[in-house]
Design an enzyme around this catalytic site. Structure first.
Site, mmCIF file in Angstrom:
data_model
loop_
_atom_site.group_PDB
_atom_site.id
_atom_site.type_symbol
_atom_site.label_atom_id
_atom_site.label_comp_id
_atom_site.label_asym_id
_atom_site.label_seq_id
_atom_site.Cartn_x
_atom_site.Cartn_y
_atom_site.Cartn_z
ATOM 1 N N HIS A 188 1.086 -1.158 -0.031
ATOM 2 C CA HIS A 188 0.041 -0.145 -0.119
ATOM 3 C C HIS A 188 0.914 1.295 0.082
ATOM 4 O O HIS A 188 2.157 1.384 0.629
ATOM 5 C CB HIS A 188 -0.995 -0.139 1.180
ATOM 6 C CG HIS A 188 -1.948 1.150 1.572
ATOM 7 N ND1 HIS A 188 -1.524 2.314 1.641
ATOM 8 C CD2 HIS A 188 -3.213 1.109 1.107
ATOM 9 C CE1 HIS A 188 -2.504 2.992 1.703
ATOM 10 N NE2 HIS A 188 -3.550 2.360 1.274
ATOM 11 N N ASP A 314 -11.746 1.875 -0.213
ATOM 12 C CA ASP A 314 -10.611 2.760 0.461
ATOM 13 C C ASP A 314 -11.070 3.630 1.421
ATOM 14 O O ASP A 314 -10.892 4.685 1.620
ATOM 15 C CB ASP A 314 -9.943 3.451 -0.343
ATOM 16 C CG ASP A 314 -8.575 4.085 -0.152
ATOM 17 O OD1 ASP A 314 -8.038 3.725 0.963
ATOM 18 O OD2 ASP A 314 -7.892 5.023 -0.834
HETATM 19 CA CA CA Z 1 -5.749 3.195 1.221
#
Ligand code: CA
Length: 351
Positions: A188, A314
């Site tokens: 990430h 997200d």
């Molecule tokens: Ca993220």
């Protein structure tokens, strides 16, 4: 609004969101302390100097939602039709922290806290282990604890650790453990390290808008081009944000990489067993966090195969339920949509 968003599979599939963030209070405190004391890198100062302290409605929402692993999050999932969330300690995890013992303690306690939440909501929350790559051997042990004792389904590494990358030899215990234990490695983004960030902060482009993708795709390419997946053919790498743009670039990357290898121009670049495309179709998975774009998703499916592309929201950074409707309505066969929202994630993360 084209249709109502409900959980439970009324459209023929469950929706699994695969890159969802949480924070712990001590993680936020530790990072904000680094920022205040001038000990954080520029990317962290920009990211957490903003999200950690700005009084705006958006950042207040994000702070409150990051710290919640309970009813607020469940209600947000219900409202957006999200059945299950794969959760990870938010960027930069503990990777900005200089004191390695402190970093390990915060990661380990975050893992315990996440495991407790997953136990409380067993059909809604699934965890990924947080590690402190600053100590690769400890991280390998924590990965095993995460899988065996806490029931986690992957690991999230927030890209570079003080400007170092997972292809460097000291991190081999982490890669080896992921490969041997079947633990998906989700890389990430975080802000680019100081030796890369250049003028990006001044340009307002170092964060999720652009710098994240540049730095994280660079990280992934370092793994691809140095033969990590020839060494560990079972290793599975997950990239968010449309696989950080790699599917779009792959032909040029592959052509120029092979030209570089043939010319023996770079000490480090050796022939690989396969074209770079092969690794995108056999070792890399892409999620759609922050990129609810049907055109980008079709491109990812063309390049990587429809079995390797997964939905991600997200949350709480980009909580836009209308995006879920948009993706429900993508012009794709029903079986492809089911893979995208549900079964690819179930298969990879063993949910
Ligand atoms: Ca993220």
């Amino acid at each position: 609004m084209s249709h109502e968003l409900k959980t439970g599979g009324d459209r023929g599939y469950l929706r699994i969101a695969t890159e969802e963030a949480f924070a712990t209070a001590e993680q936020m405190d530790a990072i904000l302390r680094l920022v205040k004391e001038g000990k954080a890198d520029k990317g962290t100062v920009s990211l957490w100097g903003f999200y950690g302290t700005s009084p705006s409605e958006r950042t207040t929402f994000i702070r409150e939602r990051l710290l919640d692993l309970g009813e607020l999050r469940i209600a947000a999932m219900d409202d957006a039709g999200i059945d299950k969330a794969v959760l990870a300690l938010t960027s930069p995890g503990v990777q900005s922290i200089h004191d390695v013992e402190e970093a390990k303690g915060i990661a380990s306690r975050a893992n315990d806290q996440l495991a407790a939440a997953c136990e409380k909501y067993p059909d809604r929350f699934y965890g990924m282990t947080a590690i402190a790559p600053q100590d690769p051997e400890w991280s390998a042990a924590e990965l095993k604890r995460g899988k065996a004792e806490l029931g986690f389904h992957g690991v999230q590494v927030n890209s570079h650790t003080h400007g170092t990358y997972l292809d460097e030899p000291q991190f081999d215990p982490i890669l080896r453990t992921c490969a041997e234990e079947g633990i998906p490695l989700y890389i990430h983004p975080q802000g680019p390290p100081d030796n890369m960030i250049g003028g990006m902060v001044e340009a307002g482009l170092e964060g999720a808008v652009f710098g994240f993708a540049i730095e994280t795709s660079y990280h992934a390419l370092r793994l691809l081009t140095t033969g990590v997946f020839d060494r560990y053919p079972d290793l599975q790498l997950v990239l968010g944000h449309g696989a950080e743009g790699l599917p779009f670039w792959i032909d040029r990357l592959n052509y120029m990489f092979n030209a570089g290898v043939r010319s023996q121009r770079y000490e480090r670049l050796k022939p690989l067993q396969h074209p770079l495309h092969y690794y995108l179709r056999n070792n890399v998975w892409g999620t759609t966090s922050g990129l609810p774009s049907p055109a980008s998703i079709r491109l990812m499916m063309d390049v990587m195969g429809e079995d390797r592309v997964m939905y991600a929201m997200d949350y709480p950074y980009q909580y836009v339920p209308a995006e879920v409707e948009l993706l429900d309505d993508m012009d794709l066969p029903a079986e492809t949509l089911k893979k995208f929202f549900q079964t690819n994630a179930e298969g990879l993360f063993k949910l």
